[in-house]
Design a protein around this motif. Structure first.
Motif, PDB file in Angstrom:
ATOM      1  N   THR A 156     -13.270 -21.426  37.473  1.00 32.42           N
ATOM      2  CA  THR A 156     -13.404 -20.310  36.356  1.00 32.42           C
ATOM      3  C   THR A 156     -14.813 -19.912  35.926  1.00 32.42           C
ATOM      4  O   THR A 156     -15.025 -19.010  35.014  1.00 32.42           O
ATOM      5  CB  THR A 156     -12.090 -20.167  35.449  1.00 32.42           C
ATOM      6  OG1 THR A 156     -12.462 -21.151  34.468  1.00 32.42           O
ATOM      7  CG2 THR A 156     -11.023 -20.223  36.236  1.00 32.42           C
ATOM      8  N   ASN A 157     -15.722 -20.798  36.372  1.00 29.35           N
ATOM      9  CA  ASN A 157     -17.014 -20.689  35.936  1.00 29.35           C
ATOM     10  C   ASN A 157     -17.843 -19.293  36.301  1.00 29.35           C
ATOM     11  O   ASN A 157     -18.218 -19.382  37.680  1.00 29.35           O
ATOM     12  CB  ASN A 157     -17.901 -21.891  36.391  1.00 29.35           C
ATOM     13  CG  ASN A 157     -19.231 -21.932  35.822  1.00 29.35           C
ATOM     14  OD1 ASN A 157     -19.626 -21.299  34.882  1.00 29.35           O
ATOM     15  ND2 ASN A 157     -20.143 -22.439  36.917  1.00 29.35           N
ATOM     16  N   PRO A 158     -18.082 -18.705  35.380  1.00 32.87           N
ATOM     17  CA  PRO A 158     -18.848 -17.444  35.724  1.00 32.87           C
ATOM     18  C   PRO A 158     -20.218 -17.396  35.324  1.00 32.87           C
ATOM     19  O   PRO A 158     -20.907 -16.383  35.387  1.00 32.87           O
ATOM     20  CB  PRO A 158     -18.225 -16.273  34.532  1.00 32.87           C
ATOM     21  CG  PRO A 158     -17.938 -17.118  33.312  1.00 32.87           C
ATOM     22  CD  PRO A 158     -17.384 -18.373  33.884  1.00 32.87           C
ATOM     23  N   TYR A 159     -20.806 -18.737  34.948  1.00 35.55           N
ATOM     24  CA  TYR A 159     -22.028 -18.808  34.407  1.00 35.55           C
ATOM     25  C   TYR A 159     -23.177 -19.306  35.521  1.00 35.55           C
ATOM     26  O   TYR A 159     -22.945 -20.173  36.384  1.00 35.55           O
ATOM     27  CB  TYR A 159     -22.219 -19.621  33.350  1.00 35.55           C
ATOM     28  CG  TYR A 159     -21.453 -19.284  32.233  1.00 35.55           C
ATOM     29  CD1 TYR A 159     -22.133 -18.153  31.411  1.00 35.55           C
ATOM     30  CD2 TYR A 159     -20.154 -19.638  31.932  1.00 35.55           C
ATOM     31  CE1 TYR A 159     -21.324 -17.661  30.174  1.00 35.55           C
ATOM     32  CE2 TYR A 159     -19.762 -19.057  30.655  1.00 35.55           C
ATOM     33  CZ  TYR A 159     -20.225 -18.018  29.983  1.00 35.55           C
ATOM     34  OH  TYR A 159     -19.290 -17.659  29.045  1.00 35.55           O
ATOM     35  N   PRO A 160     -24.340 -18.592  35.894  1.00 32.43           N
ATOM     36  CA  PRO A 160     -25.206 -19.360  36.711  1.00 32.43           C
ATOM     37  C   PRO A 160     -25.833 -20.480  36.235  1.00 32.43           C
ATOM     38  O   PRO A 160     -26.013 -20.842  35.171  1.00 32.43           O
ATOM     39  CB  PRO A 160     -26.252 -18.096  36.798  1.00 32.43           C
ATOM     40  CG  PRO A 160     -26.204 -17.528  35.530  1.00 32.43           C
ATOM     41  CD  PRO A 160     -24.812 -17.438  35.129  1.00 32.43           C
TER      42      PRO A 160
END
Length: 188
Positions: A156-160
């Motif tokens: 669920t990681n939405p971070y670059p």
């Protein structure tokens, strides 16, 4: 090589012509590499994003908090946007950038991945990564936003990550952003 040099020359000539014509320069920002670059602002429209509008807002906010020399802002109603966000029943996909002001990009927020269990904010952030010029990096770990679906539905990681952030900083730091993206549509 020749095409790259020509595009760089054309971007320099264009910027010089704008300054000579009296155009106001954009505010300067410092990138991660310490190089000062003009802040590039690209606009998006979520008028056709349907149920994904909130996720798109979150994905855009993540990118705006992560990079300093490009801003993604919602276009005013009735104005042309550089990026159109469209909800559809296919697989998520986007135009591979870097999209520039006056450019043309599209993000398709495909329901197929959502139905399969993928996180909608990660999808939005990932697809805007393509708009900003990042290709898929598959297979890849969840810590890589551009690993896309290869990280699995539990991711669920939405971070670059720092490499992805640095790449966008570089892409929007000079002539490359002025030259624009490939126009190729990448799926996932």
């Amino acid at each position: 090589m020749f095409r790259r040099a020509l595009l760089g020359l054309l971007a320099t000539v264009s910027m010089t012509a704008a300054l000579v014509a009296g155009a106001a320069p954009q505010a300067a920002a410092s990138g991660d590499d310490g190089v000062h670059a003009a802040v590039v602002t690209i606009t998006y429209s979520d008028a056709r994003a349907g149920e994904f509008a909130n996720a798109v807002t979150q994905g855009v906010a993540i990118w705006n908090a992560s990079v300093t020399n490009v801003r993604i802002v919602k276009a005013a109603a009735g104005t042309r946007a550089d990026v159109q966000v469209i909800a559809d029943d296919g697989w998520p996909r986007a135009t591979l950038g870097p999209v520039r002001p006056g450019g043309s990009g599209t993000v398709w927020m495909g329901r197929q991945a959502v139905y399969q269990g993928y996180n909608v904010v990660r999808i939005a952030s990932h697809e805007f990564g393509h708009i900003l010029g990042l290709p898929d990096r598959k297979p890849g770990p969840c810590s890589s936003l551009m690993s896309g679906s290869s990280a699995g539905v539990s991711c669920t990681n939405p971070y670059p990550n720092s490499t992805e952030i640095s790449r966008v900083q570089w892409l929007y730091s000079g002539w490359f952003a002025a030259a624009g993206g490939t126009g190729k549509v990448v799926i996932d």
